[in-house]
Design a protein around this motif. Structure first.
Motif, PDB file in Angstrom:
ATOM      1  N   ASN A  63      40.493 -22.644  19.089  1.00 19.97           N
ATOM      2  CA  ASN A  63      39.606 -23.814  19.200  1.00 19.97           C
ATOM      3  C   ASN A  63      39.457 -24.263  20.656  1.00 19.97           C
ATOM      4  OD1 ASN A  63      39.219 -23.896  16.430  1.00 19.97           O
ATOM      5  ND2 ASN A  63      40.963 -25.277  16.097  1.00 19.97           N
ATOM      6  N   SER A  64      40.554 -24.216  21.423  1.00 18.71           N
ATOM      7  CA  SER A  64      40.483 -24.622  22.828  1.00 18.71           C
ATOM      8  C   SER A  64      39.565 -23.699  23.610  1.00 18.71           C
ATOM      9  CB  SER A  64      41.889 -24.607  23.453  1.00 18.71           C
ATOM     10  OG  SER A  64      42.727 -25.563  22.824  1.00 18.71           O
ATOM     11  N   LEU A  65      39.699 -22.384  23.391  1.00 18.98           N
ATOM     12  CA  LEU A  65      38.830 -21.444  24.089  1.00 18.98           C
ATOM     13  C   LEU A  65      37.379 -21.599  23.641  1.00 18.98           C
ATOM     14  CD1 LEU A  65      41.068 -18.228  24.049  1.00 18.98           C
ATOM     15  CD2 LEU A  65      40.532 -19.688  26.008  1.00 18.98           C
ATOM     16  N   PHE A  85      29.016 -29.651  42.375  1.00 19.19           N
ATOM     17  CA  PHE A  85      29.036 -29.181  40.997  1.00 19.19           C
ATOM     18  C   PHE A  85      30.047 -28.047  40.812  1.00 19.19           C
ATOM     19  CE2 PHE A  85      27.515 -25.864  38.085  1.00 19.19           C
ATOM     20  CZ  PHE A  85      27.646 -26.534  36.892  1.00 19.19           C
ATOM     21  N   ILE A  86      30.060 -27.096  41.778  1.00 19.74           N
ATOM     22  CA  ILE A  86      31.004 -25.975  41.683  1.00 19.74           C
ATOM     23  C   ILE A  86      32.450 -26.480  41.736  1.00 19.74           C
ATOM     24  CG2 ILE A  86      31.841 -23.905  42.869  1.00 19.74           C
ATOM     25  CD1 ILE A  86      28.960 -23.357  43.711  1.00 19.74           C
ATOM     26  N   GLU A  87      32.701 -27.447  42.605  1.00 16.14           N
ATOM     27  CA  GLU A  87      34.053 -28.001  42.716  1.00 16.14           C
ATOM     28  C   GLU A  87      34.468 -28.694  41.409  1.00 16.14           C
ATOM     29  OE1 GLU A  87      36.561 -31.187  45.485  1.00 16.14           O
ATOM     30  OE2 GLU A  87      34.512 -30.596  46.033  1.00 16.14           O
ATOM     31  N   THR A  88      33.547 -29.474  40.832  1.00 13.28           N
ATOM     32  CA  THR A  88      33.842 -30.163  39.574  1.00 13.28           C
ATOM     33  C   THR A  88      34.055 -29.183  38.431  1.00 13.28           C
ATOM     34  OG1 THR A  88      32.503 -32.054  40.296  1.00 13.28           O
ATOM     35  CG2 THR A  88      32.986 -31.885  37.940  1.00 13.28           C
ATOM     36  N   MET A  89      33.191 -28.160  38.354  1.00 15.79           N
ATOM     37  CA  MET A  89      33.295 -27.171  37.298  1.00 15.79           C
ATOM     38  C   MET A  89      34.626 -26.410  37.407  1.00 15.79           C
ATOM     39  SD  MET A  89      30.813 -23.894  36.466  1.00 15.79           S
ATOM     40  CE  MET A  89      31.315 -23.090  38.002  1.00 15.79           C
ATOM     41  N   PHE A  90      34.956 -26.008  38.612  1.00 14.22           N
ATOM     42  CA  PHE A  90      36.203 -25.262  38.811  1.00 14.22           C
ATOM     43  C   PHE A  90      37.417 -26.110  38.410  1.00 14.22           C
ATOM     44  CE2 PHE A  90      39.800 -24.001  41.489  1.00 14.22           C
ATOM     45  CZ  PHE A  90      39.901 -22.661  41.142  1.00 14.22           C
ATOM     46  N   THR A  91      37.420 -27.385  38.762  1.00 14.32           N
ATOM     47  CA  THR A  91      38.548 -28.269  38.438  1.00 14.32           C
ATOM     48  C   THR A  91      38.691 -28.456  36.934  1.00 14.32           C
ATOM     49  OG1 THR A  91      38.227 -29.444  40.532  1.00 14.32           O
ATOM     50  CG2 THR A  91      39.540 -30.548  38.842  1.00 14.32           C
ATOM     51  N   ALA A  97      42.088 -24.627  31.091  1.00 11.67           N
ATOM     52  CA  ALA A  97      42.854 -23.384  30.933  1.00 11.67           C
ATOM     53  C   ALA A  97      44.356 -23.657  31.004  1.00 11.67           C
ATOM     54  CB  ALA A  97      42.438 -22.388  32.011  1.00 11.67           C
ATOM     55  N   ALA A  98      44.748 -24.565  31.908  1.00 12.88           N
ATOM     56  CA  ALA A  98      46.166 -24.913  32.033  1.00 12.88           C
ATOM     57  C   ALA A  98      46.678 -25.556  30.755  1.00 12.88           C
ATOM     58  CB  ALA A  98      46.371 -25.839  33.230  1.00 12.88           C
ATOM     59  N   LEU A  99      45.884 -26.478  30.186  1.00 11.11           N
ATOM     60  CA  LEU A  99      46.298 -27.143  28.948  1.00 11.11           C
ATOM     61  C   LEU A  99      46.365 -26.160  27.781  1.00 11.11           C
ATOM     62  CD1 LEU A  99      44.265 -30.477  29.209  1.00 11.11           C
ATOM     63  CD2 LEU A  99      46.724 -30.159  29.542  1.00 11.11           C
ATOM     64  N   MET A 105      53.117 -20.254  28.434  1.00 10.97           N
ATOM     65  CA  MET A 105      53.958 -20.029  29.607  1.00 10.97           C
ATOM     66  C   MET A 105      55.315 -20.699  29.437  1.00 10.97           C
ATOM     67  SD  MET A 105      52.114 -18.152  31.607  1.00 10.97           S
ATOM     68  CE  MET A 105      51.480 -17.399  30.086  1.00 10.97           C
ATOM     69  N   LEU A 106      55.302 -21.890  28.845  1.00 10.65           N
ATOM     70  CA  LEU A 106      56.555 -22.614  28.622  1.00 10.65           C
ATOM     71  C   LEU A 106      57.450 -21.857  27.645  1.00 10.65           C
ATOM     72  CD1 LEU A 106      58.245 -25.145  29.134  1.00 10.65           C
ATOM     73  CD2 LEU A 106      57.056 -26.237  27.208  1.00 10.65           C
ATOM     74  N   VAL A 107      56.854 -21.365  26.562  1.00 15.24           N
ATOM     75  CA  VAL A 107      57.625 -20.594  25.584  1.00 15.24           C
ATOM     76  C   VAL A 107      58.194 -19.331  26.226  1.00 15.24           C
ATOM     77  CG1 VAL A 107      57.433 -19.191  23.491  1.00 15.24           C
ATOM     78  CG2 VAL A 107      56.418 -21.469  23.562  1.00 15.24           C
ATOM     79  N   ALA A 108      57.400 -18.640  27.038  1.00 17.54           N
ATOM     80  CA  ALA A 108      57.874 -17.419  27.710  1.00 17.54           C
ATOM     81  C   ALA A 108      59.027 -17.735  28.664  1.00 17.54           C
ATOM     82  CB  ALA A 108      56.718 -16.756  28.462  1.00 17.54           C
ATOM     83  N   MET A 109      58.919 -18.845  29.389  1.00 18.87           N
ATOM     84  CA  MET A 109      59.975 -19.225  30.327  1.00 18.87           C
ATOM     85  C   MET A 109      61.274 -19.558  29.587  1.00 18.87           C
ATOM     86  SD  MET A 109      60.042 -22.279  33.162  1.00 18.87           S
ATOM     87  CE  MET A 109      60.189 -23.536  31.885  1.00 18.87           C
TER      88      MET A 109
END
Length: 361
Positions: A63-65, A85-91, A97-99, A105-109
């Motif tokens: 669902n997130s993707l 716009f590019i800066e806002t889109m990238f952020t 993606a991080a969320l 990543m946390l589970v792997a760590m």
């Protein structure tokens, strides 16, 4: 058969690694990060927990993707492209993606830390992180590549790849009909099926690797024990380093005896009487009824030390009394700081009474 001199043969057997590692050797190698550890255990546990996470929370990731892609097509493609716009889109994409992938990543760590902990326990070895130029030696590198250990690792890798391939093929074979019908399914249904198969394949391969990791860990433990074995000479050298060189210990003991002798001689001037036999033994006694109930031996000696005690007593006007049986008995039955034995009270009291009469006259 070529014969070697006895001395060389003796040195060979002395240097042969036949002894188990001592606790100190184990501790030293542990500080260097040299421990029995199987990377297969880490890999298997990380894969298992990560794919279990996909299995149970796959809908959340899907669902997130999907929302991220929907937002991209509905918003970003209709906006004018410029620097803000590019800066806002990238952020925004980076945050989304991080969320989405942070839990993975946390589970792997956590899985990696847990896998290492169950093998070696709590361990922090900064020495293992130091750069060593010897590791860049091409000759040593070639020896490692063509060593028995490298051959064992190669065979293990081939076995794992073969078994993992068989496992993947088997799972796909049993689900081949669903895979062949993917083209007739909707995008959502197809992605769900692909996600389920991916998670199932990952879990199955992880369980397989975990089973294979058990004998690998046993082998790594055996190999580690073999690597840290010690020769009889190593054990003796370690014991010598811990206990100290015998010559140094002898000098230290001699120094301690000299200091104890010096302190004893400093007590002689405080004595009430020195009892001698008269040539071999000398015992200095002091009586203070506020301190003890009986006289205390503050110095004693035989031969040279006895002569020295008598000399100090003479220099400080300490009365010397000759009593052969009493001197011998006190020397044999007491140590410095001991009270006079009860069996000798009468004899010592007679001597002290004699001394006190001399002092009062």
């Amino acid at each position: 058969m070529k014969k070697y001199p006895f001395k060389l043969q003796l040195q060979y057997f002395a240097d042969e690694k036949t002894e188990k590692a001592t606790p100190k050797k184990r501790q030293d190698t542990r500080k260097k990060g040299q421990v029995a550890k199987s990377t297969d255990v880490n890999t298997a546990i990380i894969l298992l927990l990560v794919f279990l996470c996909f299995w149970f929370f796959g809908s959340y990731f899907g669902n997130s993707l999907a929302n991220m892609m929907k937002h991209t097509f509905q918003t970003y493609l209709l906006s004018s492209v410029n620097e803000p716009f590019i800066e806002t889109m990238f952020t925004e994409l980076l945050l989304q993606a991080a969320l989405t992938f942070a839990p993975i990543m946390l589970v792997a760590m956590v899985a990696g830390v847990f896998a290492s902990y169950i093998q070696v326990g709590p361990l922090f070895a900064p020495e293992a992180l130091k750069m060593k130029l010897s590791k860049l030696n091409p000759i040593q590198g070639a020896k490692r590549i063509f060593s028995i250990r490298a051959i064992v690792e190669l065979l293990k890798s081939l076995l794992k790849i073969s078994l993992a391939g068989v496992t993947v093929f088997t799972i796909i074979w049993f689900n081949l009909e669903d895979v062949m019908l993917l083209s007739q399914k909707s995008v959502t249904s197809g992605l769900n099926l692909i996600g389920q198969l991916t998670a199932l394949l990952g879990i199955a391969v992880a369980i397989l690797l975990l089973i294979l990791a058990v004998p690998d860990y046993i082998y790594q433990k055996y190999d580690h024990e073999k690597q840290i074995r010690m020769s009889k000479k190593d054990v003796k050298d370690e014991h010598k380093n811990i206990e100290g060189d015998p010559r140094i210990k002898s000098k230290r003991k001699q120094k301690q005896m000299e200091m104890a002798m010096q302190r004893m001689m400093q007590e002689v001037p405080k004595a009430d009487v020195v009892i001698t036999n008269p040539t071999h033994f000398a015992i200095a006694l002091r009586y203070d009824e506020s301190v003890s109930d009986a006289p205390i031996v503050i110095a004693k000696g035989v031969d040279y030390i006895a002569q020295k005690i008598k000399g100090i007593a003479l220099d400080h006007d300490v009365i010397t009394v000759e009593n052969k049986p009493l001197a011998r008995a006190l020397y044999m039955q007491t140590e410095i700081g001991d009270q006079v034995p009860e069996a000798l009270f009468k004899s010592v009291a007679e001597v002290l009474a004699y001394v006190y009469r001399l002092k009062t006259n």
